[in-house]
Design a protein around this motif. Structure first.
Motif, PDB file in Angstrom:
ATOM      1  N   ARG A  14       0.706  -1.110   0.209  1.00 19.72           N
ATOM      2  CA  ARG A  14      -0.014  -0.026   0.148  1.00 19.72           C
ATOM      3  C   ARG A  14       1.034   1.234   0.022  1.00 19.72           C
ATOM      4  O   ARG A  14       1.708   1.443   0.951  1.00 19.72           O
ATOM      5  N   VAL A  15       1.037   2.074  -1.066  1.00 20.79           N
ATOM      6  CA  VAL A  15       1.728   3.174  -1.283  1.00 20.79           C
ATOM      7  C   VAL A  15       1.155   4.306  -0.694  1.00 20.79           C
ATOM      8  O   VAL A  15       0.085   4.865  -1.241  1.00 20.79           O
ATOM      9  N   GLU A  16       1.918   5.121  -0.096  1.00 26.98           N
ATOM     10  CA  GLU A  16       1.406   6.567   0.249  1.00 26.98           C
ATOM     11  C   GLU A  16       2.591   7.431  -0.141  1.00 26.98           C
ATOM     12  O   GLU A  16       3.634   7.149   0.198  1.00 26.98           O
ATOM     13  N   ILE A  17       2.367   8.646  -0.894  1.00 28.62           N
ATOM     14  CA  ILE A  17       3.446   9.620  -1.230  1.00 28.62           C
ATOM     15  C   ILE A  17       3.025  10.733  -0.777  1.00 28.62           C
ATOM     16  O   ILE A  17       1.940  11.386  -0.901  1.00 28.62           O
ATOM     17  N   GLN A  18       3.958  11.650  -0.439  1.00 32.90           N
ATOM     18  CA  GLN A  18       3.801  13.026   0.331  1.00 32.90           C
ATOM     19  C   GLN A  18       4.808  13.837  -0.061  1.00 32.90           C
ATOM     20  O   GLN A  18       5.912  13.204  -0.462  1.00 32.90           O
TER      21      GLN A  18
END
Length: 208
Positions: A14-18
């Motif tokens: 599960r990818v989270e990009i900030q």
């Protein structure tokens, strides 16, 4: 290979990009260097390559280039060999300078480089002491006219794997704002105090 690698990576994690907004205007070439911690071996550069919108050029430990087929593939994937003291390579300084020259040329053309200042990976969720090779490269880059014209952006890129071997575990990437390197001047001297100061600034930028 990028679409396939992205599909595999996003299927597994599960990818989270900030912080994408900190990359500023990507419609024009800009010399940029992103540095990060190194928790997860090969998955770290793959994460950067599939999660960010631009093409990445990574410094990579030289021993993985030993096999001719691997070398041909890695070079085509924009990876550049860096020789470490642990590699005990002959003419290590000269060979690393060749890599630096290649990296300088890529920055001058507006490429984005990725670097791991810890100079090795460790399966722990912490940032270790930075080696000074990364600072040495950045100081040399800041003094080059072609890179000065591109206004080099040096930015932290935090990578965090919840459990990199765990299916559907969280993988997070966060791009920080560019470091203020004005204190080093337009043609900084590559010496011990400057390397230590820059390494410290980079590590603090990654931890912030």
């Amino acid at each position: 290979m990028r679409p396939f690698a992205k599909w595999i990576f996003y299927m597994w994690h599960r990818v989270e990009i900030q912080g994408i907004e900190n990359l500023e205007d990507l419609t024009k070439p800009q010399a940029r260097l992103l540095f990060s911690g190194h928790q997860n071996a090969l998955a770290d550069p793959i994460f950067g390559c599939v999660a960010l919108p631009m093409q990445m050029h990574y410094f990579t430990r030289a021993d993985v280039f030993a096999n001719p087929l691997a070398r041909a593939l890695l070079l085509r994937l924009n990876m550049m060999p860096i020789f470490r003291p642990i590699d005990r390579a002959t003419e290590m300084v000269e060979r690393n300078q060749d890599t630096f020259n290649s990296a300088h040329a890529r920055l001058e053309s507006g490429a984005c480089l990725g670097i791991f200042p810890e100079a090795g990976h460790l399966d722990e969720r912490r940032i270790r002491r930075f080696k000074h090779g990364s600072a040495r490269f950045i100081l040399s880059a800041l003094g080059r006219k072609g890179i000065q014209d591109q206004c080099l952006h040096v930015q932290p890129m935090a990578l965090d794997f919840e459990r990199y071997e765990g299916y559907r575990s969280l993988a997070r990437i966060r791009v920080g704002t560019a470091l203020d390197l004005s204190s080093f001047g337009s043609n900084p001297e590559d010496n011990g105090p400057n390397r230590i100061a820059l390494s410290h600034q980079m590590r603090e930028g990654l931890l912030t």
